[in-house]
Motif scaffolding. Sequence first.
Motif, PDB file in Angstrom:
ATOM      1  N   LEU A   1      42.665  29.669  27.806  1.00  0.00           N
ATOM      2  CA  LEU A   1      42.505  30.484  28.751  1.00  0.00           C
ATOM      3  C   LEU A   1      41.267  30.664  29.235  1.00  0.00           C
ATOM      4  N   LYS A   2      41.134  31.490  27.824  1.00  0.00           N
ATOM      5  CA  LYS A   2      39.803  31.392  27.548  1.00  0.00           C
ATOM      6  C   LYS A   2      38.523  30.833  27.615  1.00  0.00           C
ATOM      7  N   ASN A   3      38.618  29.193  27.375  1.00  0.00           N
ATOM      8  CA  ASN A   3      37.694  28.394  27.813  1.00  0.00           C
ATOM      9  C   ASN A   3      37.756  27.875  28.430  1.00  0.00           C
ATOM     10  N   ASN A   4      38.705  27.887  29.257  1.00  0.00           N
ATOM     11  CA  ASN A   4      38.509  27.704  30.767  1.00  0.00           C
ATOM     12  C   ASN A   4      37.915  28.312  31.861  1.00  0.00           C
ATOM     13  N   VAL A   5      38.144  29.525  31.676  1.00  0.00           N
ATOM     14  CA  VAL A   5      37.468  30.592  32.521  1.00  0.00           C
ATOM     15  C   VAL A   5      36.041  30.669  31.908  1.00  0.00           C
ATOM     16  N   ALA A   6      35.642  30.541  30.364  1.00  0.00           N
ATOM     17  CA  ALA A   6      34.021  30.440  30.288  1.00  0.00           C
ATOM     18  C   ALA A   6      34.106  28.873  30.793  1.00  0.00           C
ATOM     19  N   ALA A   7      34.503  28.004  31.317  1.00  0.00           N
ATOM     20  CA  ALA A   7      33.736  26.652  31.574  1.00  0.00           C
ATOM     21  C   ALA A   7      34.165  26.941  33.169  1.00  0.00           C
ATOM     22  N   ALA A   8      34.232  28.423  33.261  1.00  0.00           N
ATOM     23  CA  ALA A   8      33.868  28.144  34.904  1.00  0.00           C
ATOM     24  C   ALA A   8      32.815  29.375  34.890  1.00  0.00           C
ATOM     25  N   GLY A   9      32.549  29.591  34.364  1.00  0.00           N
ATOM     26  CA  GLY A   9      31.198  30.607  33.881  1.00  0.00           C
ATOM     27  C   GLY A   9      31.900  31.893  33.785  1.00  0.00           C
ATOM     28  N   PHE A  10      33.142  32.645  33.939  1.00  0.00           N
ATOM     29  CA  PHE A  10      33.507  33.800  33.548  1.00  0.00           C
ATOM     30  C   PHE A  10      33.600  33.798  32.114  1.00  0.00           C
ATOM     31  N   VAL A  11      34.417  35.674  31.873  1.00  0.00           N
ATOM     32  CA  VAL A  11      34.908  36.263  31.189  1.00  0.00           C
ATOM     33  C   VAL A  11      35.781  36.613  31.511  1.00  0.00           C
ATOM     34  N   PHE A  12      36.887  36.931  30.140  1.00  0.00           N
ATOM     35  CA  PHE A  12      38.022  37.681  30.595  1.00  0.00           C
ATOM     36  C   PHE A  12      37.436  39.493  30.321  1.00  0.00           C
ATOM     37  N   ALA A  13      37.938  40.247  31.268  1.00  0.00           N
ATOM     38  CA  ALA A  13      37.320  41.142  31.724  1.00  0.00           C
ATOM     39  C   ALA A  13      38.532  42.116  30.540  1.00  0.00           C
ATOM     40  N   SER A  14      39.574  41.573  30.612  1.00  0.00           N
ATOM     41  CA  SER A  14      41.144  41.778  29.523  1.00  0.00           C
ATOM     42  C   SER A  14      42.071  40.418  28.968  1.00  0.00           C
ATOM     43  N   GLU A  15      42.514  41.385  28.074  1.00  0.00           N
ATOM     44  CA  GLU A  15      43.475  39.746  27.902  1.00  0.00           C
ATOM     45  C   GLU A  15      44.711  39.856  28.021  1.00  0.00           C
ATOM     46  N   GLN A  16      45.216  41.246  29.038  1.00  0.00           N
ATOM     47  CA  GLN A  16      46.629  41.032  29.332  1.00  0.00           C
ATOM     48  C   GLN A  16      46.614  40.304  30.217  1.00  0.00           C
ATOM     49  N   LEU A  17      47.383  39.685  30.627  1.00  0.00           N
ATOM     50  CA  LEU A  17      47.415  38.926  31.957  1.00  0.00           C
ATOM     51  C   LEU A  17      48.847  39.290  32.500  1.00  0.00           C
ATOM     52  N   GLU A  18      49.097  38.983  33.563  1.00  0.00           N
ATOM     53  CA  GLU A  18      49.239  39.886  34.810  1.00  0.00           C
ATOM     54  C   GLU A  18      49.988  39.006  35.765  1.00  0.00           C
ATOM     55  N   VAL A  19      50.709  38.337  36.349  1.00  0.00           N
ATOM     56  CA  VAL A  19      51.089  37.184  36.967  1.00  0.00           C
ATOM     57  C   VAL A  19      52.580  37.961  38.167  1.00  0.00           C
ATOM     58  N   ASN A  20      51.904  37.689  39.387  1.00  0.00           N
ATOM     59  CA  ASN A  20      52.874  38.435  40.167  1.00  0.00           C
ATOM     60  C   ASN A  20      54.142  36.900  40.726  1.00  0.00           C
ATOM     61  N   CYS A  21      55.417  37.413  41.342  1.00  0.00           N
ATOM     62  CA  CYS A  21      56.119  36.973  40.537  1.00  0.00           C
ATOM     63  C   CYS A  21      57.264  37.525  41.669  1.00  0.00           C
ATOM     64  N   LEU A  22      58.734  36.855  41.382  1.00  0.00           N
ATOM     65  CA  LEU A  22      59.533  37.056  42.494  1.00  0.00           C
ATOM     66  C   LEU A  22      60.413  36.790  41.201  1.00  0.00           C
ATOM     67  N   CYS A  23      61.519  38.668  40.892  1.00  0.00           N
ATOM     68  CA  CYS A  23      62.855  38.362  40.012  1.00  0.00           C
ATOM     69  C   CYS A  23      63.580  37.817  40.841  1.00  0.00           C
ATOM     70  N   GLU A  24      64.689  37.395  39.852  1.00  0.00           N
ATOM     71  CA  GLU A  24      65.953  37.087  40.526  1.00  0.00           C
ATOM     72  C   GLU A  24      66.933  37.512  41.480  1.00  0.00           C
ATOM     73  N   GLU A  25      66.696  38.683  41.611  1.00  0.00           N
ATOM     74  CA  GLU A  25      67.776  39.612  42.642  1.00  0.00           C
ATOM     75  C   GLU A  25      66.959  39.736  43.575  1.00  0.00           C
ATOM     76  N   CYS A  26      65.465  39.543  43.663  1.00  0.00           N
ATOM     77  CA  CYS A  26      64.696  39.238  44.341  1.00  0.00           C
ATOM     78  C   CYS A  26      64.737  38.242  45.119  1.00  0.00           C
ATOM     79  N   GLN A  27      64.589  37.302  44.645  1.00  0.00           N
ATOM     80  CA  GLN A  27      64.566  36.120  45.698  1.00  0.00           C
ATOM     81  C   GLN A  27      65.483  35.529  45.758  1.00  0.00           C
ATOM     82  N   SER A  28      66.995  35.734  45.434  1.00  0.00           N
ATOM     83  CA  SER A  28      68.430  35.660  46.028  1.00  0.00           C
ATOM     84  C   SER A  28      68.253  36.107  47.716  1.00  0.00           C
ATOM     85  N   LEU A  29      67.728  37.253  47.823  1.00  0.00           N
ATOM     86  CA  LEU A  29      67.256  37.861  49.293  1.00  0.00           C
ATOM     87  C   LEU A  29      66.683  37.388  50.453  1.00  0.00           C
TER      88      LEU A  29
END
Length: 157
Positions: free
Chosen positions: A129-157
């Motif tokens: 990921l760092k290599n991909n980010v660097a290739a795009a001309g950026f650097v990680f501000a943090s190695e903590q990765l956060e992904v927006n998702c839907l949990c199983e319960e909310c998927q079934s709503l």
Amino acid sequence: MSDIYQLSYSKMIIEHATAKCKQNGGQLTHKRKQILLCLVGSEKALSAYEIVDLYKEKYQESMSAMSVYRILEFLQEQGLVHRLQIANKYICCMHITCSHNHEASQFLICSNCFKVKEVSISAALIDELKNNVAAAGFVFASEQLEVNCLCEECQSL
């Protein structure tokens, strides 16, 4: 989770957290323990204001949001809680009782109910990921990765 199990688990968390703070030259005061326990007992990420409300409900005592923010900052510095940038909420570290280092954390955050799951990802994936980010001309501000998702319960709503 049964009340007896929750009590035993909470006691174990506090023992480990106290030892970790002491090892780092800090002190886990009574109020800090209470705020940590608010997060330990929650099934979802909480904002500082939600913690203020939960604290009042759980301990029949008021605490200012500013005090909660200061305590959360201390707990975060000690590696006991994580601040989720996307949601501006806090969760207890899933590795709080471990005495060894872990791989980078990735947080799967339900954008509907704010339930959070912390999973470890390999150093090799972080490097890629760092290599991909660097290739795009950026650097990680943090190695903590956060992904927006839907949990199983909310998927079934």
